[in-house]
Design a protein around this motif. Structure first.
Motif, short mmCIF file in Angstrom:
data_model
loop_
_atom_site.label_atom_id
_atom_site.label_comp_id
_atom_site.label_asym_id
_atom_site.label_seq_id
_atom_site.Cartn_x
_atom_site.Cartn_y
_atom_site.Cartn_z
N SER A 71 -80.90 -39.78 -46.17
CA SER A 71 -79.87 -38.85 -46.64
C SER A 71 -78.84 -39.66 -47.39
O SER A 71 -79.01 -40.86 -47.62
CB SER A 71 -79.24 -38.09 -45.46
N PHE A 72 -77.73 -39.01 -47.75
CA PHE A 72 -76.69 -39.70 -48.51
C PHE A 72 -75.33 -39.41 -47.89
O PHE A 72 -74.96 -38.24 -47.72
CB PHE A 72 -76.74 -39.28 -49.99
N LEU A 73 -74.64 -40.48 -47.53
CA LEU A 73 -73.30 -40.35 -46.97
C LEU A 73 -72.32 -40.19 -48.13
O LEU A 73 -72.18 -41.09 -48.97
CB LEU A 73 -72.95 -41.58 -46.14
N ILE A 74 -71.66 -39.04 -48.16
CA ILE A 74 -70.69 -38.73 -49.21
C ILE A 74 -69.30 -38.92 -48.64
O ILE A 74 -68.98 -38.38 -47.57
CB ILE A 74 -70.86 -37.28 -49.71
N THR A 75 -68.47 -39.71 -49.33
CA THR A 75 -67.10 -39.99 -48.89
C THR A 75 -66.12 -39.62 -49.98
O THR A 75 -66.29 -40.03 -51.14
CB THR A 75 -66.93 -41.48 -48.55
N SER A 76 -65.10 -38.83 -49.63
CA SER A 76 -64.12 -38.40 -50.62
C SER A 76 -63.12 -39.51 -50.92
O SER A 76 -62.73 -40.27 -50.05
CB SER A 76 -63.38 -37.14 -50.14
N LEU A 77 -62.70 -39.56 -52.19
CA LEU A 77 -61.70 -40.54 -52.62
C LEU A 77 -60.31 -39.92 -52.72
O LEU A 77 -59.31 -40.64 -52.87
CB LEU A 77 -62.10 -41.13 -53.98
N GLY A 78 -60.21 -38.60 -52.67
CA GLY A 78 -58.93 -37.92 -52.78
C GLY A 78 -58.45 -37.82 -54.22
O GLY A 78 -59.11 -38.28 -55.16
N GLY A 79 -57.31 -37.17 -54.40
CA GLY A 79 -56.71 -37.06 -55.73
C GLY A 79 -57.22 -35.90 -56.54
O GLY A 79 -56.91 -35.78 -57.73
N GLY A 80 -58.00 -35.03 -55.94
CA GLY A 80 -58.56 -33.87 -56.64
C GLY A 80 -59.69 -33.28 -55.81
O GLY A 80 -59.84 -33.63 -54.64
N THR A 81 -60.48 -32.42 -56.42
CA THR A 81 -61.59 -31.81 -55.70
C THR A 81 -62.73 -32.82 -55.60
O THR A 81 -63.25 -33.28 -56.61
CB THR A 81 -62.07 -30.53 -56.43
N CYS A 82 -63.14 -33.15 -54.38
CA CYS A 82 -64.09 -34.24 -54.12
C CYS A 82 -65.47 -33.64 -53.91
O CYS A 82 -65.73 -33.02 -52.88
CB CYS A 82 -63.64 -35.03 -52.90
N ARG A 83 -66.39 -33.86 -54.86
CA ARG A 83 -67.63 -33.09 -54.86
C ARG A 83 -68.78 -33.82 -55.54
O ARG A 83 -68.58 -34.72 -56.35
CB ARG A 83 -67.39 -31.77 -55.58
N VAL A 84 -69.98 -33.40 -55.18
CA VAL A 84 -71.20 -33.72 -55.90
C VAL A 84 -71.54 -32.50 -56.74
O VAL A 84 -71.56 -31.38 -56.23
CB VAL A 84 -72.35 -34.06 -54.94
N ARG A 85 -71.81 -32.70 -58.03
CA ARG A 85 -72.03 -31.58 -58.94
C ARG A 85 -73.38 -31.70 -59.64
O ARG A 85 -73.80 -32.79 -60.02
CB ARG A 85 -70.93 -31.50 -60.00
N SER A 86 -74.02 -30.54 -59.85
CA SER A 86 -75.27 -30.51 -60.59
C SER A 86 -75.00 -30.57 -62.09
O SER A 86 -73.88 -30.33 -62.55
CB SER A 86 -76.02 -29.21 -60.30
N SER A 87 -76.04 -30.88 -62.85
CA SER A 87 -75.98 -30.69 -64.28
C SER A 87 -75.91 -29.19 -64.58
O SER A 87 -76.14 -28.35 -63.70
CB SER A 87 -77.22 -31.28 -64.96
N GLU A 88 -75.60 -28.83 -65.83
CA GLU A 88 -75.47 -27.43 -66.21
C GLU A 88 -76.79 -26.68 -65.99
O GLU A 88 -77.86 -27.20 -66.29
CB GLU A 88 -75.02 -27.32 -67.67
N GLN A 89 -76.67 -25.48 -65.46
CA GLN A 89 -77.84 -24.66 -65.14
C GLN A 89 -77.71 -23.29 -65.81
O GLN A 89 -76.62 -22.72 -65.88
CB GLN A 89 -77.95 -24.47 -63.62
N ARG A 90 -78.83 -22.75 -66.25
CA ARG A 90 -78.82 -21.43 -66.88
C ARG A 90 -78.91 -20.35 -65.82
O ARG A 90 -79.73 -20.42 -64.90
CB ARG A 90 -79.99 -21.28 -67.86
N MET A 91 -78.06 -19.32 -65.93
CA MET A 91 -78.13 -18.15 -65.08
C MET A 91 -78.12 -16.90 -65.96
O MET A 91 -77.55 -16.91 -67.06
CB MET A 91 -76.95 -18.11 -64.10
N ILE A 92 -78.76 -15.85 -65.49
CA ILE A 92 -78.89 -14.61 -66.26
C ILE A 92 -78.17 -13.49 -65.52
O ILE A 92 -78.38 -13.28 -64.32
CB ILE A 92 -80.37 -14.25 -66.47
N GLU A 93 -77.32 -12.78 -66.22
CA GLU A 93 -76.54 -11.70 -65.63
C GLU A 93 -77.44 -10.71 -64.90
O GLU A 93 -78.47 -10.28 -65.41
CB GLU A 93 -75.75 -10.96 -66.71
N GLY A 94 -77.03 -10.38 -63.66
CA GLY A 94 -77.77 -9.42 -62.85
C GLY A 94 -78.88 -10.02 -62.01
O GLY A 94 -79.40 -9.35 -61.11
#
Length: 199
Positions: A71-94
């Protein structure tokens, strides 16, 4: 010997770093493989540059849910929203989608999943202490499945409110809007599925 109908489900990893689920159906001792693939790439390799680590560090850890090597231990550094983010993904309305991850608390009991560029923003916060969903907004729903050893599969389901190719999914330490440093949790198996359930 197999019964006339026998079914087992196992988590497996693809050579592209993708996590997916293999469901085996046995009919009169005949086995067929039904593989449903994840829209995210490298879901078992959060060190890969595919994943944006915004104000967090990520290191490999041997504590992992059944079926995973690490697994991967994720540790926040602070100073903003601390997150792992995906690349851009396509979604379709509805259309309906489910985003999920295997999560275990470190010193932080809360992790939330959010989908940007949808309005209102779908957010679900998961309590890794007791396996409950305790904050939901933006038309989303949340589910937690206990995998033992402190691990939960946490899922957010939403219906897209607009069509775009820029939706980014955030897997964030702490409650929505938290900016504290030194928060930790274990992540793996991040997944993006069509439909209302995590496969």
């Amino acid at each position: 010997e197999l019964s006339p109908y026998h079914e087992t489900t196992t988590v497996a990893g693809g050579g592209d770093g993708n996590a997916f689920v293999e469901t085996w159906h046995g009919q009169n001792q005949s086995m067929q493989e039904d593989v449903i693939r994840n829209k995210f790439l490298y879901s078992q390799d959060l060190l890969n540059a595919y994943w944006d680590k915004s104000l967090v560090t990520a290191v490999s850890d041997i504590d992992a849910p059944t079926g995973f090597d690490e697994s991967f231990l994720i540790t926040s550094l602070g100073g903003g929203t601390c997150r792992v983010r995906s690349s851009e993904q396509r979604m379709i309305e509805g259309e309906t989608y489910t985003i999920s991850a295997f999560l275990k608390k470190g010193n932080q009991s809360s992790v939330h999943i959010a989908a940007s560029f949808q309005s209102p923003t779908p957010v679900v916060t998961f309590n890794l202490n007791n396996g409950t969903v305790y904050f939901v907004t933006g038309g989303a729903t949340g589910v937690m499945e206990d995998f033992g050893g402190g691990w939960y599969r946490c899922s957010m389901t939403l219906t897209a409110t607009n069509t775009n190719s820029t939706t980014i999914f955030n897997f964030t330490l702490g409650v929505y809007g938290s900016t504290n440093a030194g928060l930790t949790a274990l992540y793996n198996g991040l997944q993006f599925d069509d439909g209302a359930t995590a496969t």
